[in-house]
Design a protein around this motif. Structure first.
Motif, PDB file in Angstrom:
ATOM      1  N   THR A  26       0.863  -1.184   0.000  1.00 37.82           N
ATOM      2  CA  THR A  26       0.000   0.000   0.000  1.00 37.82           C
ATOM      3  C   THR A  26       0.896   1.229   0.000  1.00 37.82           C
ATOM      4  O   THR A  26       1.829   1.313   0.794  1.00 37.82           O
ATOM      5  CB  THR A  26      -0.900   0.022   1.246  1.00 37.82           C
ATOM      6  OG1 THR A  26      -1.598  -1.223   1.338  1.00 37.82           O
ATOM      7  CG2 THR A  26      -1.903   1.156   1.175  1.00 37.82           C
ATOM      8  N   PHE A  28       0.987   5.244   0.514  1.00 34.73           N
ATOM      9  CA  PHE A  28       0.286   6.403   1.061  1.00 34.73           C
ATOM     10  C   PHE A  28       1.008   7.653   0.567  1.00 34.73           C
ATOM     11  O   PHE A  28       2.210   7.779   0.727  1.00 34.73           O
ATOM     12  CB  PHE A  28       0.330   6.387   2.596  1.00 34.73           C
ATOM     13  CG  PHE A  28      -0.378   5.212   3.204  1.00 34.73           C
ATOM     14  CD1 PHE A  28      -1.718   5.293   3.534  1.00 34.73           C
ATOM     15  CD2 PHE A  28       0.301   4.038   3.450  1.00 34.73           C
ATOM     16  CE1 PHE A  28      -2.367   4.213   4.106  1.00 34.73           C
ATOM     17  CE2 PHE A  28      -0.335   2.952   4.026  1.00 34.73           C
ATOM     18  CZ  PHE A  28      -1.680   3.041   4.352  1.00 34.73           C
ATOM     19  N   ASP A  29       0.262   8.553  -0.054  1.00 36.69           N
ATOM     20  CA  ASP A  29       0.829   9.817  -0.521  1.00 36.69           C
ATOM     21  C   ASP A  29      -0.097  10.934  -0.052  1.00 36.69           C
ATOM     22  O   ASP A  29      -1.147  11.168  -0.637  1.00 36.69           O
ATOM     23  CB  ASP A  29       0.964   9.811  -2.040  1.00 36.69           C
ATOM     24  CG  ASP A  29       1.683  11.041  -2.571  1.00 36.69           C
ATOM     25  OD1 ASP A  29       1.924  11.982  -1.794  1.00 36.69           O
ATOM     26  OD2 ASP A  29       1.999  11.053  -3.774  1.00 36.69           O
ATOM     27  N   HIS A  30       0.271  11.584   1.030  1.00 33.04           N
ATOM     28  CA  HIS A  30      -0.547  12.638   1.609  1.00 33.04           C
ATOM     29  C   HIS A  30      -0.070  14.024   1.199  1.00 33.04           C
ATOM     30  O   HIS A  30      -0.502  15.008   1.791  1.00 33.04           O
ATOM     31  CB  HIS A  30      -0.526  12.531   3.142  1.00 33.04           C
ATOM     32  CG  HIS A  30      -1.149  11.289   3.654  1.00 33.04           C
ATOM     33  ND1 HIS A  30      -2.503  11.118   3.714  1.00 33.04           N
ATOM     34  CD2 HIS A  30      -0.605  10.139   4.113  1.00 33.04           C
ATOM     35  CE1 HIS A  30      -2.777   9.929   4.216  1.00 33.04           C
ATOM     36  NE2 HIS A  30      -1.642   9.304   4.458  1.00 33.04           N
ATOM     37  N   CYS A  33      -2.430  17.117   1.051  1.00 33.95           N
ATOM     38  CA  CYS A  33      -3.694  16.742   1.685  1.00 33.95           C
ATOM     39  C   CYS A  33      -3.765  17.375   3.079  1.00 33.95           C
ATOM     40  O   CYS A  33      -2.789  17.368   3.823  1.00 33.95           O
ATOM     41  CB  CYS A  33      -3.770  15.223   1.793  1.00 33.95           C
ATOM     42  SG  CYS A  33      -5.302  14.631   2.533  1.00 33.95           S
ATOM     43  N   ARG A  35      -5.595  16.274   5.535  1.00 35.65           N
ATOM     44  CA  ARG A  35      -5.801  15.240   6.551  1.00 35.65           C
ATOM     45  C   ARG A  35      -4.466  14.899   7.200  1.00 35.65           C
ATOM     46  O   ARG A  35      -3.469  14.690   6.518  1.00 35.65           O
ATOM     47  CB  ARG A  35      -6.388  13.990   5.906  1.00 35.65           C
ATOM     48  CG  ARG A  35      -6.549  12.817   6.855  1.00 35.65           C
ATOM     49  CD  ARG A  35      -6.979  11.575   6.055  1.00 35.65           C
ATOM     50  NE  ARG A  35      -6.889  10.379   6.848  1.00 35.65           N
ATOM     51  CZ  ARG A  35      -5.804   9.618   6.962  1.00 35.65           C
ATOM     52  NH1 ARG A  35      -4.704   9.936   6.325  1.00 35.65           N
ATOM     53  NH2 ARG A  35      -5.815   8.534   7.700  1.00 35.65           N
ATOM     54  N   PRO A  37      -1.833  12.500   8.550  1.00 31.42           N
ATOM     55  CA  PRO A  37      -1.575  11.067   8.391  1.00 31.42           C
ATOM     56  C   PRO A  37      -1.454  10.383   9.754  1.00 31.42           C
ATOM     57  O   PRO A  37      -0.759  10.874  10.639  1.00 31.42           O
ATOM     58  CB  PRO A  37      -0.269  11.019   7.608  1.00 31.42           C
ATOM     59  CG  PRO A  37       0.353  12.351   7.773  1.00 31.42           C
ATOM     60  CD  PRO A  37      -0.744  13.321   8.064  1.00 31.42           C
ATOM     61  N   GLU A  39      -1.127   6.802   9.820  1.00 25.96           N
ATOM     62  CA  GLU A  39      -0.605   5.451   9.580  1.00 25.96           C
ATOM     63  C   GLU A  39       0.818   5.279  10.107  1.00 25.96           C
ATOM     64  O   GLU A  39       1.171   4.223  10.610  1.00 25.96           O
ATOM     65  CB  GLU A  39      -0.640   5.125   8.080  1.00 25.96           C
ATOM     66  CG  GLU A  39      -2.031   5.024   7.489  1.00 25.96           C
ATOM     67  CD  GLU A  39      -2.662   6.381   7.185  1.00 25.96           C
ATOM     68  OE1 GLU A  39      -3.877   6.399   6.966  1.00 25.96           O
ATOM     69  OE2 GLU A  39      -1.963   7.420   7.173  1.00 25.96           O
ATOM     70  N   TYR A  40       1.643   6.293   9.986  1.00 22.25           N
ATOM     71  CA  TYR A  40       3.046   6.198  10.403  1.00 22.25           C
ATOM     72  C   TYR A  40       3.183   6.705  11.829  1.00 22.25           C
ATOM     73  O   TYR A  40       2.703   7.787  12.163  1.00 22.25           O
ATOM     74  CB  TYR A  40       3.937   7.011   9.453  1.00 22.25           C
ATOM     75  CG  TYR A  40       5.393   6.988   9.827  1.00 22.25           C
ATOM     76  CD1 TYR A  40       6.139   5.824   9.716  1.00 22.25           C
ATOM     77  CD2 TYR A  40       6.028   8.121  10.311  1.00 22.25           C
ATOM     78  CE1 TYR A  40       7.476   5.789  10.073  1.00 22.25           C
ATOM     79  CE2 TYR A  40       7.369   8.101  10.657  1.00 22.25           C
ATOM     80  CZ  TYR A  40       8.088   6.932  10.535  1.00 22.25           C
ATOM     81  OH  TYR A  40       9.409   6.889  10.883  1.00 22.25           O
ATOM     82  N   GLU A  51       5.078  13.013   4.420  1.00 23.45           N
ATOM     83  CA  GLU A  51       3.761  12.907   3.793  1.00 23.45           C
ATOM     84  C   GLU A  51       3.648  11.693   2.879  1.00 23.45           C
ATOM     85  O   GLU A  51       2.660  11.554   2.158  1.00 23.45           O
ATOM     86  CB  GLU A  51       3.465  14.183   3.018  1.00 23.45           C
ATOM     87  CG  GLU A  51       3.416  15.409   3.928  1.00 23.45           C
ATOM     88  CD  GLU A  51       3.145  16.683   3.170  1.00 23.45           C
ATOM     89  OE1 GLU A  51       3.188  16.676   1.924  1.00 23.45           O
ATOM     90  OE2 GLU A  51       2.891  17.705   3.824  1.00 23.45           O
ATOM     91  N   MET A  52       4.642  10.803   2.896  1.00 21.25           N
ATOM     92  CA  MET A  52       4.622   9.613   2.036  1.00 21.25           C
ATOM     93  C   MET A  52       5.046   8.394   2.845  1.00 21.25           C
ATOM     94  O   MET A  52       5.859   8.504   3.758  1.00 21.25           O
ATOM     95  CB  MET A  52       5.563   9.790   0.846  1.00 21.25           C
ATOM     96  CG  MET A  52       5.198  10.935  -0.056  1.00 21.25           C
ATOM     97  SD  MET A  52       6.324  11.119  -1.445  1.00 21.25           S
ATOM     98  CE  MET A  52       7.750  11.794  -0.639  1.00 21.25           C
ATOM     99  N   LYS A  55       3.728   0.726   2.787  1.00 18.77           N
ATOM    100  CA  LYS A  55       3.431  -0.307   3.781  1.00 18.77           C
ATOM    101  C   LYS A  55       3.403  -1.655   3.068  1.00 18.77           C
ATOM    102  O   LYS A  55       2.695  -1.826   2.075  1.00 18.77           O
ATOM    103  CB  LYS A  55       2.071  -0.011   4.408  1.00 18.77           C
ATOM    104  CG  LYS A  55       1.602  -1.024   5.415  1.00 18.77           C
ATOM    105  CD  LYS A  55       0.233  -0.582   5.941  1.00 18.77           C
ATOM    106  CE  LYS A  55      -0.407  -1.596   6.812  1.00 18.77           C
ATOM    107  NZ  LYS A  55      -1.762  -1.155   7.226  1.00 18.77           N
TER     108      LYS A  55
END
Length: 82
Positions: A26, A28-30, A33, A35, A37, A39-40, A51-52, A55
């Motif tokens: 997966t 993730f590229d935020h 954005c 929002r 993040p 996840e990290y 921001e990236m 996973k």
């Protein structure tokens, strides 16, 4: 850096892994954005890398017998034109 030697090919007679697990990647590229993040959980780099994230997981993949049979038939039809 020094890396451990490769394990090489499996020994003769080794059985196939039947766990039905496959790599799932997966990205993730935020960037750009608003929002935050979540996840990290590690330390911030204070750069664009914050921001990236990539996973990688090994997940069990389940498919119904009906879906598997349909996919097999479609592939055989396209391979052999029947």
């Amino acid at each position: 850096p020094s890396f451990p030697p490769s394990p090489g090919p499996p020994p003769a007679g080794a059985s196939m892994d039947k766990s039905a697990k496959a790599p799932v990647i997966t990205i993730f590229d935020h960037r750009g954005c608003s929002r935050q993040p979540k996840e990290y959980q590690g330390p911030a780099a204070n750069a664009v890398e914050d921001e990236m994230m990539v996973k990688a997981q090994s997940l069990k993949i389940s498919v119904s017998e009906q879906s598997a049979a349909k996919l097999l038939q479609e592939n055989l039809s396209s391979m052999f034109g029947k």
